[in-house]
Scaffold this motif. Structure first.
Motif, PDB file in Angstrom:
ATOM      1  N   GLY A  25       0.791  -1.227   0.000  1.00  0.00           N
ATOM      2  CA  GLY A  25       0.000   0.000   0.000  1.00  0.00           C
ATOM      3  C   GLY A  25       0.823   1.275   0.000  1.00  0.00           C
ATOM      4  N   GLU A  26       2.128   1.162   0.208  1.00  0.00           N
ATOM      5  CA  GLU A  26       2.964   2.364   0.264  1.00  0.00           C
ATOM      6  C   GLU A  26       2.964   3.104  -1.079  1.00  0.00           C
ATOM      7  N   LEU A  27       2.922   2.350  -2.175  1.00  0.00           N
ATOM      8  CA  LEU A  27       2.862   2.937  -3.510  1.00  0.00           C
ATOM      9  C   LEU A  27       2.046   2.025  -4.412  1.00  0.00           C
ATOM     10  N   VAL A  28       1.041   2.597  -5.055  1.00  0.00           N
ATOM     11  CA  VAL A  28       0.199   1.856  -5.984  1.00  0.00           C
ATOM     12  C   VAL A  28       0.340   2.504  -7.362  1.00  0.00           C
ATOM     13  N   LYS A  46      -3.410   0.795   4.166  1.00  0.00           N
ATOM     14  CA  LYS A  46      -3.944   1.964   3.472  1.00  0.00           C
ATOM     15  C   LYS A  46      -3.038   2.326   2.317  1.00  0.00           C
ATOM     16  N   VAL A  47      -3.609   2.879   1.260  1.00  0.00           N
ATOM     17  CA  VAL A  47      -2.823   3.390   0.141  1.00  0.00           C
ATOM     18  C   VAL A  47      -2.173   4.690   0.600  1.00  0.00           C
ATOM     19  N   LYS A  48      -0.861   4.772   0.453  1.00  0.00           N
ATOM     20  CA  LYS A  48      -0.149   5.980   0.875  1.00  0.00           C
ATOM     21  C   LYS A  48       0.202   6.879  -0.309  1.00  0.00           C
ATOM     22  N   SER A  49       0.598   6.270  -1.435  1.00  0.00           N
ATOM     23  CA  SER A  49       0.937   7.027  -2.645  1.00  0.00           C
ATOM     24  C   SER A  49       0.304   6.342  -3.840  1.00  0.00           C
ATOM     25  N   PHE A  50      -0.120   7.152  -4.795  1.00  0.00           N
ATOM     26  CA  PHE A  50      -0.795   6.643  -5.990  1.00  0.00           C
ATOM     27  C   PHE A  50      -0.136   7.267  -7.213  1.00  0.00           C
ATOM     28  N   ARG A  51       0.451   6.422  -8.068  1.00  0.00           N
ATOM     29  CA  ARG A  51       1.173   6.904  -9.252  1.00  0.00           C
ATOM     30  C   ARG A  51       0.409   6.545 -10.515  1.00  0.00           C
ATOM     31  N   ASN A  52       0.260   7.537 -11.397  1.00  0.00           N
ATOM     32  CA  ASN A  52      -0.397   7.305 -12.683  1.00  0.00           C
ATOM     33  C   ASN A  52       0.260   8.172 -13.747  1.00  0.00           C
ATOM     34  N   GLN A  89      -9.083   0.319  -3.293  1.00  0.00           N
ATOM     35  CA  GLN A  89      -8.690   0.882  -2.008  1.00  0.00           C
ATOM     36  C   GLN A  89      -9.425   0.171  -0.862  1.00  0.00           C
ATOM     37  N   ALA A  90     -10.724  -0.063  -1.031  1.00  0.00           N
ATOM     38  CA  ALA A  90     -11.512  -0.755  -0.004  1.00  0.00           C
ATOM     39  C   ALA A  90     -11.004  -2.181   0.194  1.00  0.00           C
ATOM     40  N   TYR A  91     -10.673  -2.860  -0.894  1.00  0.00           N
ATOM     41  CA  TYR A  91     -10.141  -4.220  -0.807  1.00  0.00           C
ATOM     42  C   TYR A  91      -8.833  -4.235  -0.021  1.00  0.00           C
ATOM     43  N   LEU A  92      -7.930  -3.328  -0.351  1.00  0.00           N
ATOM     44  CA  LEU A  92      -6.632  -3.258   0.317  1.00  0.00           C
ATOM     45  C   LEU A  92      -6.799  -3.004   1.818  1.00  0.00           C
ATOM     46  N   GLU A  93      -7.731  -2.111   2.145  1.00  0.00           N
ATOM     47  CA  GLU A  93      -7.930  -1.763   3.556  1.00  0.00           C
ATOM     48  C   GLU A  93      -8.619  -2.877   4.344  1.00  0.00           C
ATOM     49  N   THR A  94      -9.604  -3.531   3.756  1.00  0.00           N
ATOM     50  CA  THR A  94     -10.354  -4.542   4.501  1.00  0.00           C
ATOM     51  C   THR A  94      -9.659  -5.901   4.511  1.00  0.00           C
ATOM     52  N   GLN A  95      -9.070  -6.303   3.401  1.00  0.00           N
ATOM     53  CA  GLN A  95      -8.467  -7.634   3.324  1.00  0.00           C
ATOM     54  C   GLN A  95      -7.039  -7.677   3.854  1.00  0.00           C
ATOM     55  N   LEU A  96      -6.286  -6.611   3.643  1.00  0.00           N
ATOM     56  CA  LEU A  96      -4.881  -6.590   4.077  1.00  0.00           C
ATOM     57  C   LEU A  96      -4.641  -5.682   5.275  1.00  0.00           C
ATOM     58  N   CYS A 132      -8.243  11.271   1.856  1.00  0.00           N
ATOM     59  CA  CYS A 132      -7.721  10.016   2.411  1.00  0.00           C
ATOM     60  C   CYS A 132      -6.240  10.114   2.770  1.00  0.00           C
ATOM     61  N   GLY A 133      -5.627  11.252   2.517  1.00  0.00           N
ATOM     62  CA  GLY A 133      -4.209  11.422   2.830  1.00  0.00           C
ATOM     63  C   GLY A 133      -3.290  10.683   1.883  1.00  0.00           C
ATOM     64  N   ILE A 134      -3.747  10.455   0.660  1.00  0.00           N
ATOM     65  CA  ILE A 134      -2.960   9.721  -0.335  1.00  0.00           C
ATOM     66  C   ILE A 134      -2.186  10.721  -1.191  1.00  0.00           C
ATOM     67  N   GLN A 135      -0.876  10.511  -1.257  1.00  0.00           N
ATOM     68  CA  GLN A 135      -0.020  11.376  -2.072  1.00  0.00           C
ATOM     69  C   GLN A 135      -0.200  11.002  -3.542  1.00  0.00           C
ATOM     70  N   LEU A 136      -0.431  11.996  -4.376  1.00  0.00           N
ATOM     71  CA  LEU A 136      -0.593  11.776  -5.814  1.00  0.00           C
ATOM     72  C   LEU A 136       0.744  11.978  -6.508  1.00  0.00           C
TER      73      LEU A 136
END
Length: 173
Positions: free
Chosen positions: A69-72, A131-137, A121-128, A155-159
């Motif tokens: 979740g640190e970087l997606v 939280k997603v911390k950074s999101f790269r696109n 994001q919901a899957y990552l938070e509930t199953q693992l 959500c405090g996610i760095q873009l």
């Protein structure tokens, strides 16, 4: 016209500035004179238009996440030449940098990317429990909506957005 590295960058068919500095430093070309020692202009419109003049990404600058979740990473693919029987024409990938775990969501249109991200994001938070911390696109239009940016901020996610038309910068996705 000032005799600086920007001028020689243009004269050498928009070669990257590091190569021009090497030419000067190693005296590869005779008669190359720099009379004005100013910093090169970081924005060169012909280079941007042509996708040229970028130095390779140094291996030391490559970041690898140390936890899930640190970087997606994400990218949208499509449109498919022929839609699926259910009407899907695109797909989006979400890839965790740490584990390389990836999820693919089928989309009927690009505007469904935001909903797909929220599902991931919901899957990552509930199953693992992560939280997603950074999101790269790749700065595609599907990622730049106000709603998407507001959600990431809330959500405090760095873009992290790479340059458009530079697929090597978003290589994981």
């Amino acid at each position: 016209c000032p005799m600086d590295t920007t001028l020689w960058h243009r004269r050498f068919a928009h070669r990257n500035h590091a190569d021009i500095q090497k030419v000067i430093r190693d005296n590869i070309v005779t008669g190359l004179v720099i009379r004005k020692n100013s910093r090169p202009d970081p924005i060169c419109l012909p280079c941007l238009a042509g996708g040229q003049c970028h130095a390779p990404i140094p291996r030391t600058a490559v970041f690898h996440a140390t936890e899930p979740g640190e970087l997606v990473h994400s990218d949208v693919h499509g449109p498919l030449q022929v839609q699926t029987p259910d009407g899907y024409r695109y797909w989006v990938t979400f890839i965790d940098d740490y584990s390389r775990y990836w999820v693919v969501y089928m989309l009927k249109s690009k505007d469904q990317v935001f909903d797909a991200f929220k599902q991931f994001q919901a899957y990552l938070e509930t199953q693992l429990g992560k939280k997603v911390k950074s999101f790269r696109n790749d700065k595609g239009g599907e990622y730049v909506s106000n709603a998407f940016k507001s959600h990431l901020t809330a959500c405090g996610i760095q873009l992290q957005q790479t340059l458009r038309a530079e697929p090597h910068q978003n290589g994981v996705a």
